[in-house]
Enzyme design. Structure first.
Site, PDB file in Angstrom:
ATOM      1  N   LYS B  81      54.079 -53.472  36.830  1.00  0.00           N
ATOM      2  CA  LYS B  81      53.913 -52.765  35.561  1.00  0.00           C
ATOM      3  C   LYS B  81      53.837 -53.820  34.467  1.00  0.00           C
ATOM      4  CE  LYS B  81      56.171 -49.120  32.807  1.00  0.00           C
ATOM      5  NZ  LYS B  81      57.354 -48.227  32.724  1.00  0.00           N
ATOM      6  N   SER B 156      55.962 -43.347  32.523  1.00  0.00           N
ATOM      7  CA  SER B 156      55.131 -44.313  31.866  1.00  0.00           C
ATOM      8  C   SER B 156      54.525 -45.351  32.799  1.00  0.00           C
ATOM      9  CB  SER B 156      55.944 -45.035  30.796  1.00  0.00           C
ATOM     10  OG  SER B 156      56.956 -45.832  31.386  1.00  0.00           O
ATOM     11  N   SER B 180      60.274 -42.604  34.362  1.00  0.00           N
ATOM     12  CA  SER B 180      59.029 -43.391  34.348  1.00  0.00           C
ATOM     13  C   SER B 180      58.663 -44.070  35.658  1.00  0.00           C
ATOM     14  CB  SER B 180      59.071 -44.438  33.235  1.00  0.00           C
ATOM     15  OG  SER B 180      58.825 -43.829  31.997  1.00  0.00           O
TER      16      SER B 180
END
Lengths: 104, 465
Positions: B81, B156, B180
């Site tokens: 990420k 997210s 997330s």
């Protein structure tokens, strides 16, 4: 508990505290959105929290300390400055925050 | 070549000399090149670093069982990420503020994954600063769900879920402040662990809400997620919240609670049905279920939307455009909203009514959850009220978007672990699943339950194309 309605002045004030320059369009967009969210979280006012202590973290640890030593793996000066082009003699360059007195 | 879908398949293939590490990198990069423009999953690829690492491990004769014990992630291609700092590789946090930021050091989890032999392939799209449930808050455009590109992949860690579904990486990393990691795993048919608060170091991961942030892996099987978790867990001396836990399974006979507050009217029938079926499957495997009550968890999302913005406003205060990144005018709308919300609830006159109150309700939720874990080892619940929703559906209504995480908040507020498991597909062909929450440091019990469930349903890892 006072959950006063959010005003345009509140949004302007909060933006100033948070160092955000907002346009009028942005303020008008954010005002109803923030009001709606605050109204939702305002539900918390209904919960009886007498005798409860606040929780700020869940690690259950306090005062985790270590020796203050420089380690060989520490980031050197060039590394620390590598995030910006605005440097001067190995320092970060910032805008002046003081102006010369005009009453001298 | 056919890209293997699990760590075991990958390492077996290397032992049998079916392919080399360089060929693996070729295959992943070829897919990324072919599909990334359409799905917007990677923000940056690290081709050179991937090849240099793969070449180091390209001697097929070195691949023995013994070698993989010492290098448990050898040959494993990983995507991070884009909120994990990677030395020498651009790290944006999905925000224009950091659009050209190149970190001088790597996150602990990144270093540990690579020291275990993994090959870093690139940086994955995410909601800017990890603020969002759909990936649509990324300043670099939304990621599309590989299972159906009209739908969101969940946020997210949007790219981290989508990369697995699009077969662009073998494992990925994510952060979970309120779902997330679990939501993109759930929306992309993947497995993920949101670890116990204090199990994995956050050093070098851009902070969102420090009392809630956790770092964890996403993969396609419980075994793979467990392997990566074991590599990244434990003290590093750089995150004062982390402890070396023994991670013991408390009971030999595991009991699971069904918290009725997590099955209320807002829940989609297909989400509810997949959990009911999951309960039946686990009952047949000898797991005992009982209804439990967690009455205050209905306030979890409200507590979260006070505490989280408060901490966000503090953490994003450091972005001043002086030492790194662009100035504060580069923040997107969602970051601005959260900074203002947080500043407001912390400001004079409102602190007691919002922030202090939320911290007290947090205590109430924790005490209820702790008590329930005296009776059960895990809690079964939906990850989100609905299957993946359409891109654009919630984007103009922040509050509706926030409520996507109504079932995710409890685990973060309590600092407890939660395992997200894929269970099947909806009639529309979209991924379904659920989460199993456990008491602090009970990850092994959750992994056991997850493996038991997947074995019982003959689960096989799948990619969308």
């Amino acid at each position: 508990m006072d959950m006063a309605k959010l005003s345009k002045a509140d949004v302007t004030h909060v933006a100033r505290l948070a160092k955000l320059d907002l346009t009028d369009t942005e303020i008008n967009k954010f005002l109803p959105q923030l009001s709606q969210i605050l109204e939702h979280v305002g539900e918390l006012g209904k919960v009886d929290t007498t005798d409860l202590t606040p929780t700020s973290q869940t690690a259950g640890l306090t005062n985790v300390l270590r020796e203050d030593e420089v380690k060989p793996s520490s980031i050197d000066q060039n590394g620390a400055l590598s995030g910006t082009n605005k440097t001067h003699n190995g320092y970060f360059k910032v805008d002046a925050i003081l102006t010369e007195r005009s009453d001298k | 070549m056919k890209i293997p879908l699990t760590i075991k398949e990958t390492q077996d293939g290397l032992i049998k000399k079916e392919f080399s590490a360089v060929q693996l990198v070729d295959a992943y990069l070829e897919r990324i090149k072919k599909y990334n423009e359409e799905y917007n999953i990677f923000l940056t690829t690290s081709d050179e670093i991937a090849y240099s690492k793969a070449k180091k491990f390209n001697d097929l004769d070195q691949y023995t069982e013994e070698f993989f014990k010492e290098n448990p992630l050898a040959g494993v291609v990983v995507g991070y990420k884009d909120i994990f700092l990677t030395k020498g590789i651009r790290t944006t946090a999905g925000s224009k503020v950091l659009e050209s930021y190149i970190p001088p050091y790597s996150a602990t989890s990144v270093s540990r994954i690579e020291n275990a032999g993994a090959i870093p392939i690139g940086k994955l799209n995410c909601d800017a600063w990890a603020h969002g449930s759909s990936g649509e808050n990324s300043d670099f455009g939304p990621t599309k769900n590989p299972w159906n590109k009209e739908y969101v992949p969940g946020g997210s860690s949007s790219g981290s879920g989508a990369a697995l579904a699009a077969n662009m990486s073998l494992i990925t990393t994510g952060t979970d402040t309120c779902g997330s990691i679990r939501l993109p795993a759930n929306y992309c048919f993947s497995v993920a662990i949101k670890p116990t608060y204090g199990a994995v170091s956050r050093y070098g991961v851009i902070a969102m809400a420090s009392s809630l942030d956790t770092v964890g892996p996403i993969g396609r099987t419980v075994e793979d997620v467990e392997t990566v978790f074991n590599v990244i867990k434990g003290e590093d001396g750089y995150d004062g919240t982390v402890v070396n836990s023994k991670f013991e399974i408390r009971n030999s006979k595991l009991r699971v609670g069904i918290p009725k507050e997590f099955f209320t009217e807002g829940i989609d029938p297909e989400v509810e049905k997949t959990i009911t079926l999951g309960i039946e499957v686990l009952k047949k495997e000898g797991i005992e279920f009982k209804e439990v009550a967690l009455p205050s968890t209905k306030y979890a999302i409200d507590v979260y939307y006070v505490i989280q913005p408060a901490e966000v406003s503090s953490n994003l205060g450091r972005f001043d455009g002086i030492r790194y990144g662009n100035g504060r005018d580069s923040f997107g709308d969602e970051a601005k909203r959260r900074i203002m919300l947080g500043t407001y609830v912390l400001s004079a006159g409102y602190y007691d009514a919002y922030y202090l109150k939320a911290m007290k309700v947090r205590s109430k939720i924790i005490s209820e959850v702790d008590k329930v874990f005296d009776e059960v080892d895990a809690l079964i619940a939906p990850v989100a009220p609905t299957p993946p929703f359409k891109l654009g559906d919630k984007v103009s209504d922040p509050l509706t978007m926030y409520l996507t995480d109504v079932y995710a908040a409890t685990a973060n507020l309590c600092g407890i672990p939660s395992l997200a498991l894929p269970s099947g597909f909806s009639k529309q062909g979209l991924p379904l699943g659920f989460q199993l929450m456990g008491s602090r440091f009970s990850e092994p019990a959750l992994f056991e339950l997850g493996k038991l469930y997947h074995k019982a349903i003959d689960y096989v890892p799948k990619v969308a194309f």
